[in-house]
Design a protein around this motif. Sequence first.
Motif, PDB file in Angstrom:
ATOM      1  N   TYR A 175       0.859  -1.240  -0.090  1.00  9.45           N
ATOM      2  CA  TYR A 175       0.175   0.086   0.060  1.00  9.45           C
ATOM      3  C   TYR A 175       0.976   1.137  -0.118  1.00  9.45           C
ATOM      4  O   TYR A 175       2.027   1.335   0.457  1.00  9.45           O
ATOM      5  CB  TYR A 175      -0.814  -0.035   1.288  1.00  9.45           C
TER       6      TYR A 175
ATOM      7  N   THR B 142       0.264   5.309   1.310  1.00  6.17           N
ATOM      8  CA  THR B 142      -0.668   6.140   1.874  1.00  6.17           C
ATOM      9  C   THR B 142      -0.149   7.530   2.341  1.00  6.17           C
ATOM     10  O   THR B 142       1.193   7.694   2.655  1.00  6.17           O
ATOM     11  CB  THR B 142      -1.148   5.548   3.050  1.00  6.17           C
ATOM     12  N   ARG B 143      -0.846   8.423   2.552  1.00  8.26           N
ATOM     13  CA  ARG B 143      -0.445  10.016   3.229  1.00  8.26           C
ATOM     14  C   ARG B 143      -0.663   9.897   4.604  1.00  8.26           C
ATOM     15  O   ARG B 143      -0.104  10.591   5.256  1.00  8.26           O
ATOM     16  CB  ARG B 143      -1.477  11.108   2.392  1.00  8.26           C
TER      17      ARG B 143
ATOM     18  N   LEU C 136      -9.226   3.974  -4.546  1.00  8.18           N
ATOM     19  CA  LEU C 136      -8.199   4.336  -3.474  1.00  8.18           C
ATOM     20  C   LEU C 136      -7.273   5.385  -4.042  1.00  8.18           C
ATOM     21  O   LEU C 136      -6.976   6.121  -3.354  1.00  8.18           O
ATOM     22  CB  LEU C 136      -7.618   3.027  -3.075  1.00  8.18           C
TER      23      LEU C 136
ATOM     24  N   GLU D 278      -6.972   8.607  -1.774  1.00  5.81           N
ATOM     25  CA  GLU D 278      -5.355   9.247  -1.346  1.00  5.81           C
ATOM     26  C   GLU D 278      -4.760  10.127  -2.374  1.00  5.81           C
ATOM     27  O   GLU D 278      -3.864  10.754  -2.049  1.00  5.81           O
ATOM     28  CB  GLU D 278      -4.787   7.833  -1.227  1.00  5.81           C
TER      29      GLU D 278
END
Length: 246
Positions: free
Chosen positions: A162, A164-165, A200, A204
Amino acid sequence: MTETRTLVLIPARMAATRLPGKPLLDIGGLPMIVHVLRRAEEAQIGRVAVATDTPEIAAAVKLHGGEVVMTRPDHPSGSDRIYEALKQLDPQGKIEIVVNLQGDFPTISPGNIRDVLPPLADPAVDIATLAAQIHTEEEATNPNVVKAVGSPIGPRRLRALYFTRATAPTGDGPRYHHIGLYAYRRAALERFVTLPPSPLEQQEKLEQLRALEAGMRIDVMIVDTVPRGVDTPADLETARRLLANN
């Protein structure tokens, strides 16, 4: 990885809102895009070209001996721009690996550009990218720092699960700052640009999640330092200082 089968493409456009005309901003007497071009040439992994829709960028690159591909102005992402450039430069399909190097990484080292290639020696890997370990809380919690989350599969190598922020993963253990440099197997890039934006990815605001959601494999090489992108006037001054010391 022989030179004949690897192509480094640098997408560049003028549309940055925080730093107008960003690719042509002067750093030590050269436009920023030319610094990125030089780092890519010094990496010596294959042919290098700048993909742009802007005549001023094209003129600056040509003035300094670089190759340019003019692309359409309406591409939604750098990946779409480099795919158009690939088709123009290599209609016969001889190029097997395409490296997407952002045009606002003037301080990236040629070594880091080379570091993105080894994962593609494994035929199971579709896309390779880079990350560096996070050492400060500010970096860990900053949403502008994208975190790469993955399973270790060897020394300095992760299989990405993954991006992500958010601050992730939670708990004790390393976290990794993703570096937006990609090497695509040609077939992977061709597939990627045909996929619609994924849920997603849209949530994101991270394009690489489209590949993961489609079941594509991304491996991450761990490098020692994060090359500084240039997004703000302060970043520009930092780049000028770093390159003045070289």
